[in-house]
Design an enzyme around this catalytic site. Structure first.
Site, PDB file in Angstrom:
ATOM      1  N   SER A 214      43.248  31.099  40.031  1.00 57.44           N
ATOM      2  CA  SER A 214      44.470  30.346  40.279  1.00 57.44           C
ATOM      3  C   SER A 214      44.586  30.085  41.774  1.00 57.44           C
ATOM      4  O   SER A 214      44.103  30.869  42.597  1.00 57.44           O
ATOM      5  CB  SER A 214      45.693  31.118  39.750  1.00 57.44           C
ATOM      6  OG  SER A 214      45.730  32.395  40.285  1.00 57.44           O
TER       7      SER A 214
ATOM      8  N   GLU B  49      46.975  44.644  41.432  1.00 53.73           N
ATOM      9  CA  GLU B  49      47.231  43.609  40.439  1.00 53.73           C
ATOM     10  C   GLU B  49      48.103  44.173  39.326  1.00 53.73           C
ATOM     11  O   GLU B  49      49.079  43.581  38.913  1.00 53.73           O
ATOM     12  CB  GLU B  49      45.906  43.109  39.859  1.00 53.73           C
ATOM     13  CG  GLU B  49      46.100  42.079  38.744  1.00 53.73           C
ATOM     14  CD  GLU B  49      44.782  41.472  38.311  1.00 53.73           C
ATOM     15  OE1 GLU B  49      43.741  42.152  38.433  1.00 53.73           O
ATOM     16  OE2 GLU B  49      44.801  40.309  37.870  1.00 53.73           O
TER      17      GLU B  49
END
Lengths: 365, 386, 365, 386
Positions: free
Chosen positions: D149, D232
């Protein structure tokens, strides 16, 4: 007793349909069509009619059909589901049941050769026993009103329109008929909204005959859709099994990991059960069994969910690639989720079953 | 011979048999005669209870006998003998063994049990450690077996032993018939969480078995046992049920009879269970039709998996539906039932007993692995055992 | 904002309760009692009162209690659930809430030293907001009637009996009071049917005070039971994890098989969530938060099911041994399944939530 | 310094800063100054955006700035930079690297992306095959990355490469920062089943990276990456939601607004989902309270697993509730959204997009394995890879 197996000739029929779809409707071709809003593949339809003669399987021989029955129609639907083929076969089968139900098999002659596809003009989400007649009749007779979200109508030639006082036929290209395609969750079966504005019509049935022809046709839709759902689920299972056998992670095929194996085993159990349920529904429909409403509701209470689960597992176990537009999994996911609503959701059919098998809802407080 | 011709032949044989034997006479004599007439297992060879006829015609013969009220061999009293021992002996036994055992097995004069599972070898059956050591023409067996139904009534057992402790684990196993009256065989009831004891533990201490009780070659017992286990799964999957047969029928009836217990949420659960039960029933029916057409298919694993999951779920819903009544149990005392009384006792009993459905006869985990590997062709896990 | 953690003193409390239970109520001892019909272990109860003083945790200091609160009571219940300990702690806590709710904390003095256990005489399956007053009052006053399936009453000394015109107390050994033990699914908490036959009583509250004291007490039961259920679930998870680490099949620990690992991971997620939900319910109860009815219903809509799942997984992953009487798993299975009905099933509490959070049921047809 | 004292100190610093810098002035200048004042990441060292203060006090500082309407650094536009690259650089970067990158990263002047996943290395990230070969003081990188992304907007990327193809697989990996403007870096949109493309494929062809872009030692990249991946998971689990925040709120609102769609069966489903969503929300809240108390616990994996399962289930129910309307979609055209518009679009979009929740950022399967092994201490599977 119902025959839940496939006969030899049904297996042969399956093989020929599968071969034709493999040749003329691989998923890449289906995918390439779905960016547009008129996804129906009528060249494929013509081949199904011309090469195999399967469009008229349930049309009586005296009207040019094969005089077979809905068991065979169900086998074809399995294969069409397996290929997410964009043809109006389901809609034509439902309309066939409606026309046979009011003794107008003569109108099915063109269908047997793949022409003038008939479609019952009801929203795709219609469930048995829920009458919805948004179309009003005036002298002529002429019809006026809007029916939203009709499946398989875009390529149809003959519209069967239920109204309060009977069942009407309208030519799809008659004046006053407008079809507006809908951006559909399942772009391989684009719905449309149909507007009738003083459209000329012919009445072909009235009273209880018309009513039960329409109800029986929707029940037939629920029963037959189950076979399509089995085809969808079987493709998802097969494709996932093939993938996890060759996809390596951590030095092993993903399909050797026990959690993956068990999930696919559970899915296989569900697909196996869905197949028995779908065969029962098709057999009841074919033999006019009084258990048909139950079989149809059972089919949609069970098989729709199985197809959705299969497609969801297919996406998940493909990992990232299954989440992309370029992989066919999403065509099946969208077909499955859409079909789970078509002809009534599982929830709606459980409610119908409650009435059919005497398991009443609690009394309201 | 065509099926129709065979059917006619069999009907004739039954009629002739009934002319000569009074169904109201001595039960054992009648059953022995039926066996000798080849009308016990029609697919068996002549002399072993059969007529070499197609297996699918057996129900026809059974129906003919039932029609006239003839005594049957009480198959549920000897389910392991009939369902597992008999096919294994037929396939792997010597002529002497088959002649000795099959007749009293079929008539129910001798009950059989199965000495396979061990405390340390449940799912991993081939990990068994019960030893058999050769001693002249005999074998001396030592070990412990578990989950043995009918052991306390059984005359004989089919028994798996390890005869070669150093061979790869599937190749060191030998199959025996164990004389349950032999010295050193001790049977103890194994109490279940329901309070009762359907099963037993069997302790084998210096049990001496003559070599004539060995079935199949030394070291070839795993192959013999596969015949047994294959029949176990088919047997479980094969019963045809009417709609609402089994636990779903109890739940549905309670729902119908007790409107004051109903709620919208439980209605949803009951309907979902009804749908799943009917789907599983149709699947079993389809399996049966395929079996009768000589096309077995792998559906029996699906049927057992679903049966276990449904029994557990349905009985759980039933207890919840009963609310305060569902907190009451009928009996915790130690019994020795012939088989679980699933539909006669309280919902709590059904709920508890159903926990075993996904353990006995192959855990649901093992069944899933079997489906994944044998039906779907998925790769086996890396093996760390031999 | 609600405090969902355990404070240091709560952790210390947990440690001391756990140590006492390990010493005096190992599962073998619990199992040995359940073949009888009076399974309560009042020697253990005396130790909980005498050694730890936890029977009066929620009793105000002026009445001889610890003046702590329901957060601490919940911690004790977690540990009692973890040990399926056969003591009337839950019932006493519910009765405590009822007596505090009508300003009669003075009656709790004996409880603080482990004597004269009070119990609210309602069926164990009673859910908040469902009044059931099977007991009638006559002059004296005296009570007559039968209350079925009451938990923790067998060892109780003080019966709190709701009736139409208020809340009454009756001595458990008063004339006219008969307690008949019930063969219970959960034999570690034997229910009993209580018959009142012109039993002398004292009224301690009337009108709305009595009504809301009883309702709040049942809500407290739902909220507190969640902590017991977390304890049950945690034991099942821990015990199963321990077992599959050492049980070898196919030359590997069973716990190294991925399907087993994933099932236990999913269970851990559920237990983790149940703990947050149970802490929220305990905190709301302790602080008098107006969200308490929602928290209590949420707790029983979630935690009961988690405990049942945990116990079912525990039996399953123990294989055959988990199905035997001689293994403790069944004590937890029976406790969990029984508790899932106590103070209202998950289904009943979802219905209550529907009203509390404005998610109305469909209108009846 | 006690927490209270530190909080007071920080409040004072913010007040002093705001005396000198106009929140309504130039955005970038304001953010740079805030970084330089140590009020960006208060737990960072002085000079790197921080004041060596306790991390849990950051929300206090952010709240002080938000109170006066100061511009923030648009954290969602640079979530990978802020959430993953920054902590990795802080821990493993050289002083030069940290000084060069952290300031424009924090201010949002430079967007970062992550080049970790590959078509052949998804769940098995350490199976990556993108090669980096030393060439003098440079490295030449070749390979293909996927699911990236922000790659089309990013100035820099954190990049995992294989520098030793014969070492055990976790030991042959080296961590780089990749210059996304370097020749040979090609970014192509990756269209998802929703029709849009949040992600990219990134092709690396003879990309030359100076050794100064290497982070950590050669061959030590896996250890560096573990810092990234740990952040994350924490990042995903950390967001606090109000009751009915997220998808459950949409479903609940549809239920309230559209009585004609209701059915008893769906009522059951909606209530069950509401309960599960609230349970997951309270779990996330409890996790947050533990984090703030310096006692993180492993709950973040639970939160991500439940979030994915709930989003999928709830959106599926919503489509079914809508019935005929649920068959209609809003848009299949190819877009490049900054982030998925989960609450703004149709239920069909939510349903489809939610399929990715159990794949992206670690599949649910991998998370379950992590929980089983790291939280429950269950044994690893037999390893067949290196």
């Amino acid at each position: 007793m119902s025959n839940l197996r496939y006969d030899d000739h049904e297996e042969a029929l399956r093989d020929s349909v599968r071969a034709l779809l493999a040749a003329y409707s691989p998923w890449q071709r289906v995918l390439s069509r779905v960016d547009g809003d008129r996804s129906y593949d009528m060249a494929l339809w013509a081949r199904l009619a011309g090469h195999l003669g399967v469009t008229g399987l349930a049309v009586p021989e005296e009207h040019g059909g094969a005089g077979a029955g809905f068991r065979e129609v169900a086998v074809v639907l399995e294969e069409l589901g397996r290929a997410v083929a964009p043809v109006p076969y389901l809609g034509a089968a439902v309309a066939t049941r409606a026309l046979l139900g009011c003794g107008r098999g003569d109108l099915l002659g063109p269908l047997a050769v793949g022409e003038r596809v008939p479609v019952l003009v009801v929203p795709f989400a219609t469930s048995p026993g829920v009458p919805a007649h948004p179309v009003a009749v005036a002298d002529g007779p002429v019809l006026s009103g809007v029916v939203a979200g009709v499946a398989d109508a875009l390529p149809a030639g003959l519209l069967l329109v239920p109204a309060d006082d009977g069942l009407y036929v309208v030519d799809a290209d008659a004046p006053g008929v407008t079809m507006r395609p809908v951006l559909s969750l399942d772009a391989t079966r684009t719905l449309c909204d149909i507007t009738f504005a003083v459209a000329p019509a012919r009445r072909i049935a009235t009273g209880p005959v018309a009513g039960s022809a329409v109800t029986d046709a929707v029940t037939a839709g629920a029963a037959l859709l189950a076979s399509e759902q089995v085809g969808v689920a079987q493709w998802c299972l097969d494709t996932t099994v093939d993938y996890v056998r060759v996809r390596y992670q951590f030095g092993r095929p993903v399909g050797s990991f026990q959690a993956v194996k068990h999930r696919l085993a559970d899915l296989w159990v569900q697909v196996t059960e869905a197949r028995a349920v779908a065969r029962y529904a098709a057999d009841c429909l074919a033999t006019g069994d009084p258990d048909t409403p139950l079989a149809g509701s059972l089919a949609q209470a069970y098989c729709g969910t199985v197809a959705v689960t299969a497609a969801e597992v297919c996406v998940q176990l493909h990992g990232g690639i299954g989440f992309t537009w370029e992989h066919p999994a999403h065509l099946y996911l969208k077909r499955a989720k859409s079909a789970a609503i078509a002809f009534g959701s599982a929830d709606r059919h459980r409610t119908l079953l409650a009435g059919l098998v005497d398991l009443p809802a609690p009394a309201p407080n | 011979m065509s099926d129709d011709a065979a059917a006619e032949m069999l009907r004739g044989r039954v009629a002739a048999f009934l002319d000569r034997h009074d169904p109201a006479g001595d039960r054992t004599a009648f059953l022995r005669a039926r066996f000798d007439a080849g009308l016990a297992w029609v697919h068996h060879p002549v002399g072993l209870g059969g007529l070499d006829a197609p297996r699918r015609l057996q129900p026809l013969v059974d129906a003919e006998f039932a029609r006239v009220g003839a005594p049957d061999n009480r198959p549920r009293r000897n389910s392991i003998g009939l369902g597992m021992a008999a096919p294994t002996l037929l396939r792997h036994g010597t002529p002497t063994q088959r002649a000795r055992w099959l007749r009293p097995l079929w008539t129910g004069e001798e009950i059989w049990c199965q000495l396979f599972s061990e405390p340390g070898a449940g799912s991993d059956l081939a990990g068994l450690t019960t030893r058999a050591v050769r001693d002249g023409t005999d074998w001396i067996v030592d070990g412990q077996k578990v989950w043995t139904s009918m052991a306390h009534r059984a005359r004989w057992a089919i028994l798996l032993t390890r005869t070669d402790p150093v061979a790869p684990k599937h190749r060191g196993i030998t199959f025996f018939v164990c004389d349950m009256t032999a010295p050193g065989v001790q049977v103890r009831p194994l109490r279940q969480l329901t309070g009762e004891a359907e099963f037993n533990e069997v302790f084998l201490t210096d049990v001496r078995l003559p070599d004539s009780l060995r079935v199949g070659a030394v070291g070839d017992g795993w192959r013999v046992a596969r015949t047994t286990l294959m029949h176990e799964r088919v047997a479980i999957g094969g019963r045809p049920l009417p709609r609402e047969g089994g636990m779903i029928g109890r739940l549905a009836q309670t729902w119908r009879d007790r409107p004051e217990l109903r709620s919208a949420g439980l209605h949803h659960e009951v309907l979902q269970s009804w749908v799943r039960a009917e789907a599983a029933r149709l699947t079993a029916l389809r399996l049966r039709q395929q079996l009768l057409a000589g096309d077995p298919g792998p559906e029996s694993s699906a049927v057992k998996l679903s049966f276990a999951a449904l029994a557990q779920r349905i009985s759980g819903i039933e207890v919840e539906l009963l609310g305060g009544e569902g907190l009451r149990h009928d009996d915790w005392t130690m019994h020795r039932p012939e088989e679980p009384d699933l539909l006669g006792r309280t919902a709590t009993y059904r709920y508890l007993r159903a926990r075993g459905n996904s353990i006995e006869g192959g855990t649901s985990e093992i069944l899933r692995t079997i489906i994944a590997e044998r039906v779907l062709g998925l790769p086996a896990e890396p093996r760390v055992d031999r």
